[in-house]
Structures are given as C-alpha cells and as structure tokens.
Design a protein around this motif. Structure first.
Motif, mmCIF file in Angstrom:
data_model
loop_
_atom_site.group_PDB
_atom_site.id
_atom_site.type_symbol
_atom_site.label_atom_id
_atom_site.label_comp_id
_atom_site.label_asym_id
_atom_site.label_seq_id
_atom_site.Cartn_x
_atom_site.Cartn_y
_atom_site.Cartn_z
ATOM 1 N N ASP A 24 41.879 32.109 68.450
ATOM 2 C CA ASP A 24 42.754 32.528 69.544
ATOM 3 C C ASP A 24 42.838 31.430 70.612
ATOM 4 O O ASP A 24 43.923 31.109 71.113
ATOM 5 N N ALA A 25 41.707 30.825 70.934
ATOM 6 C CA ALA A 25 41.679 29.766 71.951
ATOM 7 C C ALA A 25 42.536 28.579 71.514
ATOM 8 O O ALA A 25 43.264 27.997 72.326
ATOM 9 N N GLU A 26 42.456 28.273 70.231
ATOM 10 C CA GLU A 26 43.270 27.160 69.723
ATOM 11 C C GLU A 26 44.757 27.480 69.866
ATOM 12 O O GLU A 26 45.549 26.652 70.299
ATOM 13 N N LYS A 27 45.130 28.732 69.535
ATOM 14 C CA LYS A 27 46.537 29.153 69.685
ATOM 15 C C LYS A 27 46.983 29.086 71.133
ATOM 16 O O LYS A 27 48.158 28.848 71.420
ATOM 17 N N CYS A 28 46.062 29.331 72.054
ATOM 18 C CA CYS A 28 46.377 29.286 73.485
ATOM 19 C C CYS A 28 46.463 27.857 74.012
ATOM 20 O O CYS A 28 46.754 27.646 75.196
ATOM 21 N N GLY A 29 46.181 26.882 73.160
ATOM 22 C CA GLY A 29 46.303 25.491 73.566
ATOM 23 C C GLY A 29 45.212 25.011 74.503
ATOM 24 O O GLY A 29 45.468 24.178 75.382
ATOM 25 N N VAL A 30 43.986 25.505 74.345
ATOM 26 C CA VAL A 30 42.925 25.055 75.239
ATOM 27 C C VAL A 30 42.558 23.598 74.946
ATOM 28 O O VAL A 30 42.607 23.146 73.804
ATOM 29 N N ASP A 31 42.230 22.867 76.011
ATOM 30 C CA ASP A 31 41.816 21.468 75.853
ATOM 31 C C ASP A 31 40.328 21.286 76.100
ATOM 32 O O ASP A 31 39.783 20.209 75.879
ATOM 33 N N THR A 32 39.662 22.345 76.580
ATOM 34 C CA THR A 32 38.238 22.269 76.921
ATOM 35 C C THR A 32 37.610 23.624 76.609
ATOM 36 O O THR A 32 38.254 24.662 76.807
ATOM 37 N N ILE A 33 36.378 23.603 76.121
ATOM 38 C CA ILE A 33 35.647 24.854 75.896
ATOM 39 C C ILE A 33 34.343 24.805 76.681
ATOM 40 O O ILE A 33 33.639 23.787 76.664
ATOM 41 N N VAL A 34 34.034 25.891 77.369
ATOM 42 C CA VAL A 34 32.705 26.054 77.970
ATOM 43 C C VAL A 34 32.031 27.232 77.280
ATOM 44 O O VAL A 34 32.530 28.365 77.345
ATOM 45 N N PHE A 35 30.923 26.950 76.593
ATOM 46 C CA PHE A 35 30.094 28.032 76.068
ATOM 47 C C PHE A 35 29.116 28.406 77.176
ATOM 48 O O PHE A 35 28.306 27.580 77.611
ATOM 49 N N GLY A 36 29.220 29.655 77.622
ATOM 50 C CA GLY A 36 28.516 30.056 78.838
ATOM 51 C C GLY A 36 27.141 30.656 78.633
ATOM 52 O O GLY A 36 26.605 31.280 79.550
ATOM 53 N N GLY A 37 26.553 30.477 77.463
ATOM 54 C CA GLY A 37 25.176 30.916 77.277
ATOM 55 C C GLY A 37 25.020 32.163 76.432
ATOM 56 O O GLY A 37 25.961 32.915 76.207
ATOM 57 N N ASP A 38 23.804 32.351 75.946
ATOM 58 C CA ASP A 38 23.437 33.443 75.056
ATOM 59 C C ASP A 38 24.219 33.384 73.739
ATOM 60 O O ASP A 38 24.899 34.321 73.332
ATOM 61 N N LEU A 39 24.054 32.246 73.087
ATOM 62 C CA LEU A 39 24.727 31.998 71.815
ATOM 63 C C LEU A 39 24.022 32.680 70.652
ATOM 64 O O LEU A 39 24.635 33.374 69.846
ATOM 65 N N ALA A 40 22.713 32.445 70.545
ATOM 66 C CA ALA A 40 22.024 32.699 69.278
ATOM 67 C C ALA A 40 21.342 34.063 69.179
ATOM 68 O O ALA A 40 21.150 34.569 68.078
ATOM 69 N N TRP A 41 20.953 34.634 70.311
ATOM 70 C CA TRP A 41 20.161 35.882 70.272
ATOM 71 C C TRP A 41 21.011 37.019 69.714
ATOM 72 O O TRP A 41 21.883 37.547 70.399
ATOM 73 N N GLY A 42 20.757 37.371 68.439
ATOM 74 C CA GLY A 42 21.559 38.391 67.774
ATOM 75 C C GLY A 42 21.443 38.231 66.275
ATOM 76 O O GLY A 42 20.554 37.528 65.788
ATOM 77 N N PRO A 43 22.325 38.879 65.523
ATOM 78 C CA PRO A 43 22.130 38.980 64.075
ATOM 79 C C PRO A 43 22.436 37.723 63.252
ATOM 80 O O PRO A 43 21.920 37.597 62.150
ATOM 81 N N GLN A 44 23.279 36.818 63.754
ATOM 82 C CA GLN A 44 23.645 35.651 62.937
ATOM 83 C C GLN A 44 23.430 34.344 63.716
ATOM 84 O O GLN A 44 24.360 33.558 63.910
ATOM 85 N N PRO A 45 22.197 34.095 64.149
ATOM 86 C CA PRO A 45 21.965 32.926 65.007
ATOM 87 C C PRO A 45 22.306 31.599 64.333
ATOM 88 O O PRO A 45 22.907 30.715 64.957
ATOM 89 N N LYS A 46 21.940 31.483 63.063
ATOM 90 C CA LYS A 46 22.126 30.201 62.394
ATOM 91 C C LYS A 46 23.606 29.885 62.204
ATOM 92 O O LYS A 46 24.064 28.778 62.471
ATOM 93 N N LEU A 47 24.367 30.890 61.761
ATOM 94 C CA LEU A 47 25.806 30.695 61.562
ATOM 95 C C LEU A 47 26.492 30.303 62.870
ATOM 96 O O LEU A 47 27.348 29.413 62.891
ATOM 97 N N VAL A 48 26.125 30.971 63.937
ATOM 98 C CA VAL A 48 26.745 30.681 65.235
ATOM 99 C C VAL A 48 26.406 29.263 65.687
ATOM 100 O O VAL A 48 27.277 28.517 66.142
ATOM 101 N N MET A 49 25.143 28.873 65.528
ATOM 102 C CA MET A 49 24.764 27.519 65.948
ATOM 103 C C MET A 49 25.442 26.462 65.082
ATOM 104 O O MET A 49 25.891 25.433 65.586
ATOM 105 N N GLU A 50 25.547 26.719 63.778
ATOM 106 C CA GLU A 50 26.245 25.759 62.907
ATOM 107 C C GLU A 50 27.693 25.597 63.347
ATOM 108 O O GLU A 50 28.227 24.493 63.401
ATOM 109 N N ARG A 51 28.304 26.729 63.649
ATOM 110 C CA ARG A 51 29.721 26.709 64.037
ATOM 111 C C ARG A 51 29.922 25.921 65.339
ATOM 112 O O ARG A 51 30.766 25.049 65.409
#
Ligand SMILES: [Mn+2]
Length: 236
Positions: A24-51
C-alpha cells in the motif's frame, strides 16, 4: 526533504499485515519509511526481520520497548509477567545474531523534514520514553512535560496501537496505530505523513495470518490468532 513518509509502527511479528502495508505504501508513492518500533515481538519475528532488513532506500528504524526487551532477552528478573518474558525469550531464540544486533542498534528517535509539514519528530512512546503512552484522551497537562523540550512542530508516535491526530499546546501529535496488533480496527494501521497526515487502515488477509500464527510455535499462539481475527475494541 522528504515528500511522503510511511510511518509503520508496532508490526509485532505479523508478516502478512506488514506485506500488505508495504504494498500500500508503495502505491501511495512514499519516498521514505520510518519503522517506529516493536517489529519482532510476536508470532513471526524472523520473517518480519528478514523482510525489513532486505528493504532498500530511505529507511529509518526507531527502537520500541519490545525491541529492546527481545534484543536484550528481558525476563521475569526485570519485573515482567511470565508470559511476556516467555515470548521475549522465544522471539530472541528465533532470530539470528545479525538480526538481534540490528534490533539493538536502532535509534531512539529521528527527525525528518517533510514537505508541507516541516520538521517531524518520530518516537515510539513519547519523546522522553519508549514506554510512555500518549493516547487520544490523555489529558493535555500530562502530555505537556513529555513534549516541553521538543522543538519540532509535529510528533509521530505509536506504542498504544490506536491511531489519532490531535494538537496539544501547539504541537501536532499523530499516533500511527499498529500494523500487526491493531485495536479497534479491522486492518493494518499506519500513517502517511506528508504533505497532509493520512491515517490509513490497509486491508489484509487476517484469516491467512491467523492460520500462519497458529503454526508459528509462538507461546500463546491461539491468543495472537484470536487478536488478529477479532481485534479488541477500545474498551471503556
Ligand atoms: Mn511498544
């Protein structure tokens, strides 16, 4: 100067929701991404970090309290509940050393100059703590000391998993909501920042996500699956 920034917060190990938001962000034409924290704590930590670690371009990472706890293997000795400590350890065990280092080396905050908005400060909880909550109904007097030393006119935060956009003592405060453990929302929540503020809710296949969560091996898998199938309401 950035034009359109995706504020992607509180993914909490939900890879399906993250993928939908990135598309969705790509479709919106974003030029910058900020990941605001709490990425990994949950069911698929490895997949999320790889991504997230495979992405290229203008990308910033802010450390959330849960990233800190997973990265440093916080346990009950830090005063946590048994189940939170158990999930911290499980998530740590899923990750490679490189992924743990990546989590431990995120910044606490970042400021980006954005067309139409000016200087925007991105933090996880509040400008002074990754655990302090700013909610849409937090009294202004409680927020004042959290933001009194902030020079930027706009603050983007997360941590409480509910979106809002409000102005307190002349500062515009935007909560991006949660991508992966949403409250009072059916889809994956994030915010498009610049030139306006657009609080977005991206549809994703939450039934597929729930099936993957049940197979992930995470402690309390059925609770995580239930959360994405039937996100809690805001409560009283
Ligand atoms: Mn948090």
């Amino acid at each position: 100067m950035a034009k359109r920034v995706a504020a992607i917060y509180d993914v909490h190990g939900n890879a399906s929701a993250l993928d939908a938001v990135l598309s969705d962000a790509e479709k919106c034409g974003v030029d910058t991404i900020v990941f605001g924290g709490d990425l990994a704590w949950g069911p698929q930590p490895k997949l999320v970090m790889e991504r997230v670690m495979s992405l290229s371009g203008n990308i910033h990472f802010i450390k959330g309290n849960a990233d800190r706890e997973v990265g440093e293997r916080y346990g009950v000795e830090q005063g946590l509940n048994n189940w939170i400590a158990e999930i911290n350890q499980w998530c740590s065990d899923q990750l490679t050393e490189q992924q743990i280092d990546f989590l431990n080396n995120q910044q606490e905050k970042v400021t980006i100059s954005i067309d139409g908005l000016g200087e925007v400060l991105f933090v996880h909880g509040s400008p002074r703590s990754d655990e302090e909550a700013i909610r849409k109904d937090t009294p202004q007097d409680e927020i004042e000391p959290m933001i009194s030393s902030v020079r930027e006119p706009v603050i983007v935060c997360g941590h409480t998993h509910i979106q809002f956009d409000r102005t307190v003592f002349g500062k515009r405060i935007v909560n991006a909501g949660s991508v992966g453990l949403q409250i009072a929302a059916r889809g994956a929540c994030w915010a498009l920042i610049g030139p306006e503020v657009d609080l977005r809710e991206t549809k994703y296949d939450y039934q597929k996500a729930a099936r993957q969560i049940l197979e992930s091996g995470v402690p309390m898998a059925s609770d995580f699956a239930e959360h994405v199938l039937n996100p809690p309401t805001e409560g009283p």
